[in-house]
Design a protein around this motif. Structure first.
Motif, PDB file in Angstrom:
ATOM      1  N   VAL A   1       1.039  -0.761   0.331  1.00 53.31           N
ATOM      2  CA  VAL A   1      -0.401  -0.030   0.087  1.00 53.31           C
ATOM      3  C   VAL A   1       0.499   1.075   0.050  1.00 53.31           C
ATOM      4  O   VAL A   1       0.918   2.291  -0.755  1.00 53.31           O
ATOM      5  N   PHE A   2       1.896   1.092   1.192  1.00 56.38           N
ATOM      6  CA  PHE A   2       3.032   2.521   1.188  1.00 56.38           C
ATOM      7  C   PHE A   2       3.551   2.724  -0.650  1.00 56.38           C
ATOM      8  O   PHE A   2       3.737   3.906  -1.307  1.00 56.38           O
ATOM      9  N   LEU A   3       4.050   1.232  -0.699  1.00 60.22           N
ATOM     10  CA  LEU A   3       5.323   1.842  -1.584  1.00 60.22           C
ATOM     11  C   LEU A   3       4.106   1.562  -3.611  1.00 60.22           C
ATOM     12  O   LEU A   3       3.909   3.074  -4.090  1.00 60.22           O
ATOM     13  N   GLY A   4       3.023   1.049  -3.648  1.00 59.88           N
ATOM     14  CA  GLY A   4       1.984   1.479  -4.587  1.00 59.88           C
ATOM     15  C   GLY A   4       1.618   3.267  -4.624  1.00 59.88           C
ATOM     16  O   GLY A   4       1.736   3.873  -5.589  1.00 59.88           O
ATOM     17  N   ALA A   5       1.293   3.300  -3.339  1.00 59.35           N
ATOM     18  CA  ALA A   5       0.667   4.492  -3.407  1.00 59.35           C
ATOM     19  C   ALA A   5       1.321   5.818  -3.763  1.00 59.35           C
ATOM     20  O   ALA A   5       1.463   6.841  -4.060  1.00 59.35           O
ATOM     21  N   GLY A   6       2.877   5.793  -3.265  1.00 56.53           N
ATOM     22  CA  GLY A   6       3.856   6.389  -3.326  1.00 56.53           C
ATOM     23  C   GLY A   6       3.976   6.524  -5.019  1.00 56.53           C
ATOM     24  O   GLY A   6       4.463   7.191  -6.319  1.00 56.53           O
ATOM     25  N   VAL A   7       4.178   5.143  -6.007  1.00 54.17           N
ATOM     26  CA  VAL A   7       4.036   5.407  -7.253  1.00 54.17           C
ATOM     27  C   VAL A   7       3.002   6.070  -8.294  1.00 54.17           C
ATOM     28  O   VAL A   7       2.724   6.550  -8.957  1.00 54.17           O
ATOM     29  N   LEU A   8       1.988   5.908  -7.299  1.00 60.00           N
ATOM     30  CA  LEU A   8       0.631   6.446  -7.971  1.00 60.00           C
ATOM     31  C   LEU A   8       0.996   8.471  -8.101  1.00 60.00           C
ATOM     32  O   LEU A   8       0.194   8.321  -9.148  1.00 60.00           O
ATOM     33  N   VAL A   9       0.891   8.324  -6.955  1.00 57.71           N
ATOM     34  CA  VAL A   9       1.684   9.662  -7.158  1.00 57.71           C
ATOM     35  C   VAL A   9       2.207  10.086  -8.048  1.00 57.71           C
ATOM     36  O   VAL A   9       2.206  11.546  -8.852  1.00 57.71           O
ATOM     37  N   TRP A  10       3.430   9.960  -8.268  1.00 62.42           N
ATOM     38  CA  TRP A  10       4.644   9.865  -8.620  1.00 62.42           C
ATOM     39  C   TRP A  10       4.124  10.164  -9.747  1.00 62.42           C
ATOM     40  O   TRP A  10       4.320  10.823 -11.181  1.00 62.42           O
TER      41      TRP A  10
END
Length: 395
Positions: free
Chosen positions: A178-187
């Motif tokens: 969830v953390f990594l996915g959120a970072g990638v999504l906003v990026w």
């Protein structure tokens, strides 16, 4: 929000603002008096080092918080290590981390010795009853402040926040994807990358995760291996390590009984400093003083390495738009997970209307008196627990 980052950097103080010794003194004090779990400790560091003293810039703090969330291990300890790194590099990171962790380590070893000598601690349950409820109030307020400060009106970040909170409540654990996915999504949303070397800074440490669970000598070896494994795989708040440890210490190895384990968590909550220091107490019960030392070192070494190894990359590439967006996404997910953790831990700590009232009163006091010192609240809650717990028919 991104515009402020560059301004923060231009006005960021040089390392002349404070000496390494001043930072060590601050971390020793925080490790000695800092109650309320990882979120609260991260909040104190923000209030004291960014807002009040101006030693650390806002952007450096946010980078440290994001790195602590991305890498496994206890959040507050990693943030302390990173803030030491900002102006004093590896030496600063090492001494700041040690200064932050050592006071609570000595406290839990002393409590462990008392616990073993006197065979379980009845009054501790009464204290924990009060403190547990107040701590929920403190964490809830910290989560609220972090949310309003970091998420603001950004709809994408709000969506991430809510999803992350829901996942934490449902799974009762922190899910790194969830953390990594959120970072990638906003990026990808804000700064679609020209694929290149931006991400290699996150790949390097991941290879080290799987190399730790190999030692299997006698009990000290087992303790070392198990706690290194725990320290390597637990993300976000130190509170996340609790269900993880329960599986290994009680279920798998049967080192402790259920009751002893709950007492160990109580010890972590009523001592200041990082919650993860409960590993020192468990280590003491399992293998005496050296068991405590091995358990604490094994838990903290992975988190230390996971902070200082990626730190240079974070400093070098941290200002790029893609990385800033990634950090914002991870931060939103992290704050969501913390908010979810309030609910999860609340279900365990708030068992009746009296403990619920203690939690609500704590929130009300912190809301009304912004500068009210948390240790005082914890002390009052502990005394309330000692008085009320027996009256409610517990023994």
């Amino acid at each position: 929000m991104n515009d402020t980052t560059s301004n923060d950097m231009t006005s960021a103080p040089a390392s002349t603002r404070y000496t390494l010794w001043q930072l060590v003194r601050y971390m020793l004090a925080l490790g000695t008096w800092g109650f309320g779990g990882p979120v609260a400790l991260a909040g104190y560091m923000y209030r004291d080092l960014v807002e009040r003293r101006g030693w650390i810039s806002e952007s450096d703090y946010k980078e440290g918080l994001a790195l602590a969330q991305l890498m496994p291990g206890p959040l507050a300890a990693q943030l302390a290590i990173y803030l030491g790194y900002v102006h004093h590099r590896v030496i600063g990171a090492t001494v700041a981390g040690l200064a932050f962790v050592l006071p609570s380590f000595f406290m839990v070893v002393a409590l462990g010795a008392a616990y073993v000598a006197y065979g379980g601690i009845g009054w501790m349950q009464a204290v924990f009853y009060g403190v547990g409820a107040a701590v929920i109030g403190i964490i809830a307020m910290s989560a609220y402040k972090l949310t309003t400060k970091n998420i603001g009106k950004d709809k994408l970040l709000w969506a991430i926040f809510l999803v992350s909170a829901a996942v934490t409540v449902i799974t009762k654990s922190e899910v790194v994807w969830v953390f990594l996915g959120a970072g990638v999504l906003v990026w990808l949303w804000r700064a679609p990358p020209k694929f290149g070397r931006n991400l290699h800074s996150f790949a390097a440490p991941i290879a080290a995760w799987f190399a730790l669970d190999t030692i299997d000598w006698h009990k000290l070896g087992q303790i070392g291996a198990y706690f290194a494994y725990a320290g390597t795989f637990v993300f976000g708040s130190g509170l996340a390590i609790v269900p993880f440890l329960y599986g290994g210490v009680v279920k798998e190895y049967a080192w402790l009984t259920d009751r002893q384990f709950v007492d160990a968590v109580a010890v972590a909550m009523i001592t200041p400093g990082p919650v993860v220091i409960t590993t020192g107490f468990i280590g003491y019960l399992v293998g005496g003083f050296w068991g405590a030392v091995v358990a604490a070192i094994a838990t903290f070494v992975p988190c230390y390495l996971f902070t200082i190894l990626p730190a240079p990359y974070f400093k070098k590439y941290g200002k790029r738009r893609g990385i800033v967006a990634f950090v914002d996404g991870v931060t939103a997910a992290a704050i969501g997970a913390i908010t979810g953790a309030v609910i999860v831990i609340g279900q365990r700590s708030i068992t009746d209307w009296v403990s619920a009232a203690l939690a609500v009163i704590t929130i009300a006091v912190l809301w009304r008196f912004k500068k009210f010192p948390e240790p005082v609240i914890v002390l009052i809650a502990a005394l309330a627990g000692l008085v009320l717990y027996p009256l409610l028919g517990h023994h």
